[in-house]
Motif scaffolding. Structure first.
Motif, short mmCIF file in Angstrom:
data_model
loop_
_atom_site.label_atom_id
_atom_site.label_comp_id
_atom_site.label_asym_id
_atom_site.label_seq_id
_atom_site.Cartn_x
_atom_site.Cartn_y
_atom_site.Cartn_z
N THR A 33 -30.19 -40.98 -17.40
CA THR A 33 -31.06 -40.34 -16.42
C THR A 33 -32.53 -40.62 -16.73
OG1 THR A 33 -30.94 -38.28 -17.68
CG2 THR A 33 -29.48 -38.48 -15.79
N GLY A 34 -32.86 -40.74 -18.00
CA GLY A 34 -34.25 -41.03 -18.38
C GLY A 34 -34.68 -42.39 -17.86
N VAL A 35 -33.85 -43.41 -18.09
CA VAL A 35 -34.17 -44.76 -17.62
C VAL A 35 -34.17 -44.79 -16.09
CG1 VAL A 35 -33.42 -47.17 -17.61
CG2 VAL A 35 -33.32 -45.86 -19.72
N ALA A 36 -33.20 -44.10 -15.48
CA ALA A 36 -33.12 -44.06 -14.01
C ALA A 36 -34.38 -43.43 -13.43
CB ALA A 36 -31.89 -43.28 -13.57
N VAL A 80 -33.76 -36.37 -7.81
CA VAL A 80 -33.82 -34.96 -8.20
C VAL A 80 -32.66 -34.62 -9.14
CG1 VAL A 80 -33.67 -32.57 -7.35
CG2 VAL A 80 -35.05 -34.24 -6.12
N SER A 81 -31.48 -35.18 -8.84
CA SER A 81 -30.31 -34.93 -9.68
C SER A 81 -30.54 -35.46 -11.10
CB SER A 81 -29.08 -35.62 -9.06
OG SER A 81 -27.98 -35.49 -9.92
N ALA A 82 -31.05 -36.69 -11.19
CA ALA A 82 -31.34 -37.27 -12.51
C ALA A 82 -32.37 -36.42 -13.25
CB ALA A 82 -31.84 -38.70 -12.37
N PHE A 83 -33.36 -35.94 -12.50
CA PHE A 83 -34.39 -35.12 -13.12
C PHE A 83 -33.82 -33.81 -13.64
CE2 PHE A 83 -37.74 -31.95 -13.23
CZ PHE A 83 -38.65 -32.58 -14.05
N ILE A 84 -32.94 -33.18 -12.83
CA ILE A 84 -32.33 -31.91 -13.26
C ILE A 84 -31.57 -32.11 -14.56
CG2 ILE A 84 -30.51 -30.22 -12.70
CD1 ILE A 84 -31.34 -30.55 -9.73
N TYR A 85 -30.78 -33.19 -14.63
CA TYR A 85 -30.03 -33.41 -15.87
C TYR A 85 -30.97 -33.64 -17.05
CZ TYR A 85 -27.01 -34.33 -19.52
OH TYR A 85 -26.42 -34.19 -20.73
N LEU A 112 -32.50 -30.39 -18.15
CA LEU A 112 -31.55 -29.53 -18.87
C LEU A 112 -31.27 -30.10 -20.26
CD1 LEU A 112 -28.99 -28.73 -16.01
CD2 LEU A 112 -30.62 -27.15 -17.04
N GLY A 113 -31.09 -31.44 -20.32
CA GLY A 113 -30.85 -32.08 -21.61
C GLY A 113 -32.03 -31.89 -22.56
N GLY A 114 -33.24 -31.98 -22.00
CA GLY A 114 -34.44 -31.79 -22.80
C GLY A 114 -34.55 -30.37 -23.33
N LEU A 115 -34.21 -29.39 -22.47
CA LEU A 115 -34.24 -27.99 -22.91
C LEU A 115 -33.22 -27.77 -24.02
CD1 LEU A 115 -34.60 -26.19 -19.45
CD2 LEU A 115 -36.33 -26.35 -21.25
N SER A 130 -43.50 -30.27 -12.50
CA SER A 130 -42.34 -30.32 -11.62
C SER A 130 -42.00 -28.94 -11.07
CB SER A 130 -41.13 -30.87 -12.37
OG SER A 130 -41.48 -32.06 -13.03
N LEU A 131 -42.05 -27.92 -11.93
CA LEU A 131 -41.76 -26.56 -11.47
C LEU A 131 -42.78 -26.11 -10.44
CD1 LEU A 131 -40.68 -24.76 -14.78
CD2 LEU A 131 -39.22 -25.57 -12.91
N TYR A 132 -44.05 -26.52 -10.65
CA TYR A 132 -45.07 -26.15 -9.67
C TYR A 132 -44.79 -26.81 -8.32
CZ TYR A 132 -49.35 -25.46 -7.18
OH TYR A 132 -50.24 -25.10 -6.20
N MET A 133 -44.37 -28.10 -8.35
CA MET A 133 -44.06 -28.81 -7.11
C MET A 133 -42.86 -28.17 -6.40
SD MET A 133 -46.46 -30.86 -6.71
CE MET A 133 -45.87 -31.57 -5.18
#
Lengths: 153, 115
Positions: free
Chosen positions: A58-61, A103-108, A111-114, B30-33
């Protein structure tokens, strides 16, 4: 004896496969026949490994998805005509798919970062808790992606 | 003892801290957006341009783009050094990708300049 190694590969070891050598000082040297399993499609990856590879993918994507994101932002914010054009693109099937995918890649990745940051604090570092947290973020990711998909579509 | 560090040395601790520090800023942006899109019933061109014409939003956006550049510099290096074993190809890919990340920052700078 059924053993599970740290990377989740299952291997069979029976005691008679372990050869015993006699050392020079009379001590016993047991040479273990470790399982060799390099057939990748037969190895079942544990959730933590899947989580790790998803974080990378997801990071590369996302890095390449930024081409579309920054283009859309630059065009839409510069002029009213550009804004209308981007809105039109976003209403198309391809535009929606790219938006949902990004958005999906960003969500993952988020979450992975958290999860990584919690691990930095010294939690979820055991095999069980690490795999459970990986399962939870993958589940949460799928739920949130479906939610975003429904909203965007 | 005198240690003379006269070369550009990689620092693992600095990479570790940079990756997380930049991630936090990207997350907040991102959260702000997300909040903007959720709280704005109808996003029109005037509202959209108005958002990025505010000085604080220009700073926030530009800072986020710089953070993305630092973040991908470390992240892509980690991925490339694991999977691309050929040194020449790896360095070439790294060069091109870092150039793209820098281009993102420059596009952001000039777009924000004109808004």
């Amino acid at each position: 004896m059924n053993r599970e190694t740290a990377d989740g590969a299952q291997g069979e070891i029976s005691d008679d496969e372990n050869s015993t050598l006699q050392g020079s000082n009379g001590q016993q040297i047991v040479k273990k026949q470790r399982p060799v399993n390099l057939q990748l499609n037969t190895i079942s990856f544990p959730p933590a490994a899947i989580s790790s590879i998803l974080h990378r993918v997801t990071g590369v994507a996302l890095f390449f998805a930024l081409i579309f994101v920054i283009w859309a932002w630059a065009v839409s914010v510069s002029s009213a005509e550009g804004f209308d054009m981007v809105v039109e693109c976003m209403n198309g099937v391809l535009g929606k798919l790219i938006a949902i995918g990004t958005v999906s890649a960003f969500i993952y990745h988020l979450l992975g970062g958290l999860r990584h940051m919690v691990m930095d604090m010294g939690h979820w570092e055991e095999m069980q808790s690490g795999n459970n947290s990986a399962r939870i973020i993958i589940g949460l990711w799928i739920v949130l992606t479906v939610l975003v998909g429904v909203v965007v579509w | 003892m005198v240690i003379n560090q006269a070369s550009l040395k990689r620092d693992g601790v600095q990479d570790w801290v940079s990756l997380r520090a930049t991630a936090v800023i990207i997350t907040f942006f991102s959260l702000y957006m997300v909040w903007f899109f959720v709280s704005t019933p109808q996003v029109t061109f005037e509202i959209w341009q108005g958002l990025f014409s505010a000085l604080w939003m220009k700073v926030f956006t530009f800072a986020t783009l710089v953070c993305i550049m630092i973040h991908v510099r470390i992240g892509l290096w980690q991925v490339l050094s694991d999977y691309v074993k050929n040194a020449r190809l790896r360095v070439l890919l790294q060069y091109l990708m870092n150039l793209l990340a820098f281009a993102y920052v420059l596009v952001g700078l000039f777009v924000l300049w004109g808004v």
